[in-house]
Design a protein around this motif. Structure first.
Motif, PDB file in Angstrom:
ATOM      1  N   MET A   1       0.819  -1.192   0.000  1.00  0.00           N
ATOM      2  CA  MET A   1       0.000   0.000   0.000  1.00  0.00           C
ATOM      3  C   MET A   1       0.871   1.268   0.000  1.00  0.00           C
ATOM      4  N   LEU A   2       1.936   1.268   0.794  1.00  0.00           N
ATOM      5  CA  LEU A   2       2.829   2.423   0.812  1.00  0.00           C
ATOM      6  C   LEU A   2       3.468   2.646  -0.549  1.00  0.00           C
ATOM      7  N   ARG A   3       3.760   1.564  -1.226  1.00  0.00           N
ATOM      8  CA  ARG A   3       4.367   1.677  -2.552  1.00  0.00           C
ATOM      9  C   ARG A   3       3.399   2.368  -3.518  1.00  0.00           C
ATOM     10  N   LYS A   4       2.116   1.980  -3.460  1.00  0.00           N
ATOM     11  CA  LYS A   4       1.116   2.611  -4.336  1.00  0.00           C
ATOM     12  C   LYS A   4       0.958   4.086  -4.011  1.00  0.00           C
ATOM     13  N   MET A   5       0.977   4.421  -2.711  1.00  0.00           N
ATOM     14  CA  MET A   5       0.883   5.828  -2.319  1.00  0.00           C
ATOM     15  C   MET A   5       2.096   6.599  -2.822  1.00  0.00           C
ATOM     16  N   GLY A   6       3.256   6.006  -2.701  1.00  0.00           N
ATOM     17  CA  GLY A   6       4.480   6.644  -3.185  1.00  0.00           C
ATOM     18  C   GLY A   6       4.436   6.875  -4.680  1.00  0.00           C
ATOM     19  N   GLU A   7       3.898   5.896  -5.405  1.00  0.00           N
ATOM     20  CA  GLU A   7       3.771   6.040  -6.860  1.00  0.00           C
ATOM     21  C   GLU A   7       2.807   7.174  -7.210  1.00  0.00           C
ATOM     22  N   ALA A   8       1.718   7.288  -6.448  1.00  0.00           N
ATOM     23  CA  ALA A   8       0.740   8.344  -6.703  1.00  0.00           C
ATOM     24  C   ALA A   8       1.353   9.719  -6.438  1.00  0.00           C
ATOM     25  N   VAL A   9       2.103   9.840  -5.347  1.00  0.00           N
ATOM     26  CA  VAL A   9       2.764  11.112  -5.026  1.00  0.00           C
ATOM     27  C   VAL A   9       3.778  11.468  -6.115  1.00  0.00           C
ATOM     28  N   ALA A  10       4.538  10.498  -6.546  1.00  0.00           N
ATOM     29  CA  ALA A  10       5.536  10.741  -7.601  1.00  0.00           C
ATOM     30  C   ALA A  10       4.851  11.173  -8.898  1.00  0.00           C
ATOM     31  N   ARG A  11       3.709  10.576  -9.193  1.00  0.00           N
ATOM     32  CA  ARG A  11       2.977  10.925 -10.412  1.00  0.00           C
ATOM     33  C   ARG A  11       2.501  12.380 -10.353  1.00  0.00           C
ATOM     34  N   VAL A  12       1.959  12.785  -9.207  1.00  0.00           N
ATOM     35  CA  VAL A  12       1.501  14.169  -9.044  1.00  0.00           C
ATOM     36  C   VAL A  12       2.682  15.122  -9.196  1.00  0.00           C
ATOM     37  N   ALA A  13       3.789  14.821  -8.531  1.00  0.00           N
ATOM     38  CA  ALA A  13       4.976  15.682  -8.613  1.00  0.00           C
ATOM     39  C   ALA A  13       5.469  15.798 -10.053  1.00  0.00           C
TER      40      ALA A  13
ATOM     41  N   LYS B   1       3.724  15.434 -12.848  1.00  0.00           N
ATOM     42  CA  LYS B   1       2.786  16.208 -13.657  1.00  0.00           C
ATOM     43  C   LYS B   1       2.864  17.703 -13.349  1.00  0.00           C
ATOM     44  N   VAL B   2       3.023  18.043 -12.080  1.00  0.00           N
ATOM     45  CA  VAL B   2       3.155  19.452 -11.706  1.00  0.00           C
ATOM     46  C   VAL B   2       4.445  20.023 -12.281  1.00  0.00           C
ATOM     47  N   ASN B   3       5.549  19.269 -12.180  1.00  0.00           N
ATOM     48  CA  ASN B   3       6.825  19.731 -12.735  1.00  0.00           C
ATOM     49  C   ASN B   3       6.742  19.917 -14.242  1.00  0.00           C
ATOM     50  N   GLU B   4       6.039  19.012 -14.931  1.00  0.00           N
ATOM     51  CA  GLU B   4       5.870  19.151 -16.380  1.00  0.00           C
ATOM     52  C   GLU B   4       5.167  20.463 -16.716  1.00  0.00           C
TER      53      GLU B   4
ATOM     54  N   ASP C   1      -0.339  25.691 -20.173  1.00  0.00           N
ATOM     55  CA  ASP C   1      -1.548  26.305 -19.636  1.00  0.00           C
ATOM     56  C   ASP C   1      -2.485  25.249 -19.064  1.00  0.00           C
ATOM     57  N   THR C   2      -1.982  24.001 -18.926  1.00  0.00           N
ATOM     58  CA  THR C   2      -2.786  22.875 -18.474  1.00  0.00           C
ATOM     59  C   THR C   2      -2.127  22.160 -17.304  1.00  0.00           C
ATOM     60  N   LEU C   3      -2.939  21.848 -16.305  1.00  0.00           N
ATOM     61  CA  LEU C   3      -2.508  21.011 -15.195  1.00  0.00           C
ATOM     62  C   LEU C   3      -3.438  19.820 -15.155  1.00  0.00           C
ATOM     63  N   ASP C   4      -2.894  18.636 -15.433  1.00  0.00           N
ATOM     64  CA  ASP C   4      -3.693  17.423 -15.490  1.00  0.00           C
ATOM     65  C   ASP C   4      -3.314  16.508 -14.331  1.00  0.00           C
TER      66      ASP C   4
END
Length: 184
Positions: free
Chosen positions: A1-13, A15-18, A25-28
């Protein structure tokens, strides 16, 4: 479960960095398992928030958005929030004076979010598959730019279903009565 949470956090980071690096002009942030909009994102995006015109937070687990979200991204043209657990919008949604389209389908709205009727540029409202019974038809009719409102799969009252031209000058999409979503 922690691994999945870590993957989700990394994905958000990522996408925000992109968004920041490309001056997009897009945040997905769709499908990121978000239960709230991460506070740290405000700091990361503070220099580019005025140029973000589309935010997608679809298919997350959001129960609410804060007033800070609405006032930070006041230049939004489109906001996609479908597939969450939202049941209301903050009053500060009225600060989105440039918003043209909002997708609130597949959420948990029981009451029509009337703050939307104050947005002068709003052309499209999607509230499909919620629990809305009544809509403020007079306020919607007074909206200068409104072209389409999708209310399919809502348990709309009979009074709302029969409203049409000339009272309204926009398309109001509703389901036939026999295909309404079943009561919970």
């Amino acid at each position: 479960m922690l691994r999945k949470m870590g993957e989700a956090v990394a994905r958000v980071a990522r996408k925000v960095n992109e968004t920041v690096e490309s001056s997009s002009d897009t945040l997905d942030l769709a499908d990121c398992k978000l239960v709230s909009f991460p506070i740290c994102i405000y700091k990361v995006l503070r220099n580019v928030s005025d140029q973000i015109h589309l935010i997608t937070l679809a298919n997350n687990e959001l129960k609410s958005l804060t007033s800070k979200f609405m006032t930070t991204f006041h230049q939004l043209r489109e906001l996609r929030l479908e597939g969450n657990y939202l049941y209301r919008l903050p009053n500060e949604v009225s600060s989105l004076q440039h918003l043209r389209a909002i997708d609130l389908s597949r959420n948990q709205f029981q009451d029509f979010p009337e703050q939307l009727t104050t947005l002068p540029a709003l052309e499209t409202i999607n509230l499909e598959d919620n629990e809305i019974v009544d809509v403020p038809v007079e306020k919607l009719a007074a909206m200068p730019a409104l072209r389409v409102i999708n209310l399919r799969l809502n348990p709309l009252s009979a009074e709302v279903r029969v409203i049409g031209p000339p009272l309204i000058k926009f398309d109001m999409l509703v389901s036939p009565e026999d295909t309404q979503a079943p009561p919970p």
